[in-house]
Write a protein that holds these residues in place. Sequence first.
Motif, short mmCIF file in Angstrom:
data_model
loop_
_atom_site.label_atom_id
_atom_site.label_comp_id
_atom_site.label_asym_id
_atom_site.label_seq_id
_atom_site.Cartn_x
_atom_site.Cartn_y
_atom_site.Cartn_z
N TRP A 1 41.68 30.71 50.65
CA TRP A 1 42.31 29.78 49.51
C TRP A 1 41.96 30.60 48.31
O TRP A 1 42.91 30.57 47.44
N ALA A 2 40.84 30.92 48.03
CA ALA A 2 40.36 31.99 46.80
C ALA A 2 41.10 33.12 46.65
O ALA A 2 41.58 33.44 45.75
N TYR A 3 41.67 33.72 47.76
CA TYR A 3 42.45 34.96 47.96
C TYR A 3 43.68 34.64 47.29
O TYR A 3 44.20 35.51 46.19
N ALA B 1 47.50 34.46 42.61
CA ALA B 1 48.44 33.64 42.12
C ALA B 1 48.04 33.57 40.35
O ALA B 1 48.97 33.86 39.59
N LEU B 2 46.95 33.72 40.31
CA LEU B 2 46.45 33.58 38.87
C LEU B 2 46.64 35.14 38.16
O LEU B 2 47.06 35.32 36.98
N ALA B 3 46.57 35.99 38.95
CA ALA B 3 46.66 37.61 38.43
C ALA B 3 47.98 37.62 38.31
O ALA B 3 48.42 38.58 37.29
N ARG B 4 48.99 37.06 38.53
CA ARG B 4 50.68 37.01 38.59
C ARG B 4 50.85 36.20 37.13
O ARG B 4 52.09 36.37 36.75
N ARG B 5 50.14 35.44 36.60
CA ARG B 5 50.51 34.46 35.50
C ARG B 5 49.53 35.06 34.29
O ARG B 5 48.53 35.80 34.42
N ARG B 6 50.26 34.52 33.17
CA ARG B 6 49.62 34.81 31.77
C ARG B 6 48.29 34.11 31.72
O ARG B 6 48.30 32.92 32.28
N PRO B 7 47.14 34.69 30.96
CA PRO B 7 45.97 33.91 31.00
C PRO B 7 45.99 32.64 30.52
O PRO B 7 45.28 31.75 30.91
N LEU C 1 45.85 25.65 37.16
CA LEU C 1 44.74 25.11 38.06
C LEU C 1 44.78 23.30 38.12
O LEU C 1 44.65 22.72 39.00
N GLY C 2 45.29 23.03 36.99
CA GLY C 2 45.59 21.53 36.85
C GLY C 2 46.39 20.91 37.94
O GLY C 2 46.34 20.00 38.44
N ARG C 3 47.61 21.62 37.81
CA ARG C 3 48.59 21.20 38.76
C ARG C 3 48.14 21.31 40.30
O ARG C 3 48.47 20.29 40.94
N LEU D 1 34.11 31.36 38.42
CA LEU D 1 33.88 32.11 39.43
C LEU D 1 34.25 33.30 39.33
O LEU D 1 33.68 34.54 39.79
N ARG D 2 35.64 33.21 39.11
CA ARG D 2 36.36 34.43 39.20
C ARG D 2 35.72 35.47 38.04
O ARG D 2 35.93 36.89 38.10
N ARG D 3 35.13 35.09 37.03
CA ARG D 3 34.68 35.63 35.79
C ARG D 3 33.41 36.32 36.36
O ARG D 3 33.13 37.46 35.88
N TRP D 4 32.70 35.22 37.07
CA TRP D 4 31.15 35.74 37.64
C TRP D 4 31.46 36.91 38.70
O TRP D 4 30.72 38.25 38.39
#
Length: 340
Positions: free
Chosen positions: A64-66, A71-77, A84-86, A148-151
């Motif tokens: 799930w984290a992978y 998915a986040l890396a493909r999107r603008r920050p 994540l809300g969706r 978590l991903r920033r950490w």
Amino acid sequence: MSDPRHLVERADGLPARSAAAAGTRDLHADYLKAAAIVGVVCIHAGLPFEDVYRFGVPVFIGLWAYYLEKALARRRPDTHLAYLGRRLVELGVAYIAWTLLYIQKFYDGRWDTTPLHTIVGGWFGGYGWSGQYYFVILFQLTLLFPLLRRWVAEAPTLPVIAAGVALNVAAGYWLFENRWISAVGDRFFVYWIPYVAMGIALARGEFGRKPGLGIVAVLLLLAAPLESQLFAEHSAYLVLTVTLASLLLMMSAVAADRAPARQPSMLGRAIAFVGRNTFAIYVANVAMLEVCKSVGFTAFAVSHAGPWGLLVVVAATLAGGLGIGWLLQALGLGVLVGKR
């Protein structure tokens, strides 16, 4: 001559060739997901040596984290929080729907006689039906994922994972002696951080796929029943053998580079199909096992083959879960089985 079209940028900023690779299914990950869901169903079906199959949920958390990290890396920050809300809303819809269904089945007529804290903390808090705690964990991790991903990005990954493993072992052997810690159980997100860190690291290419680690993982899982006997009162997911085996399985099967693989065999395609539809099986397997039991199929299988006859029940449950997933998607209710 190389095709210049590989230099064309897509609207999302990815080169066309990179975008194509990003959209390629990782068959190894699908195979691991298929093995994980079979393990989950085996536990719920009551197969012997259930601790051997405990890698299922840890692997699901890690994968799930992978996939979420990719998915986040493909999107603008600036779109991350909305995305994540969706995801959180979709998860909530599935959780509420399946929880209400199972509560109606298992607790019908007991609302008036059950304390409110049991309804909230038990029926809706992770103990209402087999596997419900997975949702409770994902709610927490989704909310905390930006942190978590920033950490993981700022701290050395292996020490973070090692610290998480040490915490799990400490909780399993000692911390769960405290009644408050034991009451929360393994629903608390902190016990699942090692898998999240591993999933994020794999998505970022910090570790390459190491197939040989799978053998070590299998040996650890075979030793898991023996270790679990040392503290049977506590969470079977926090034992050292299961924790390490789950992490090693991820490293053996998952890699950031999802380059197209050779065409799989018919069996390989079937296994990968199961791996792509694990959520449907996960939420529906409890219902399918109840159906098998109520119609006498489980008793028939056990009477002819003993406890191992339950493997036939497991196969029927997997097929039934896939069928329920297909039906709900056909009815436009794919959100209930993790399909947008």
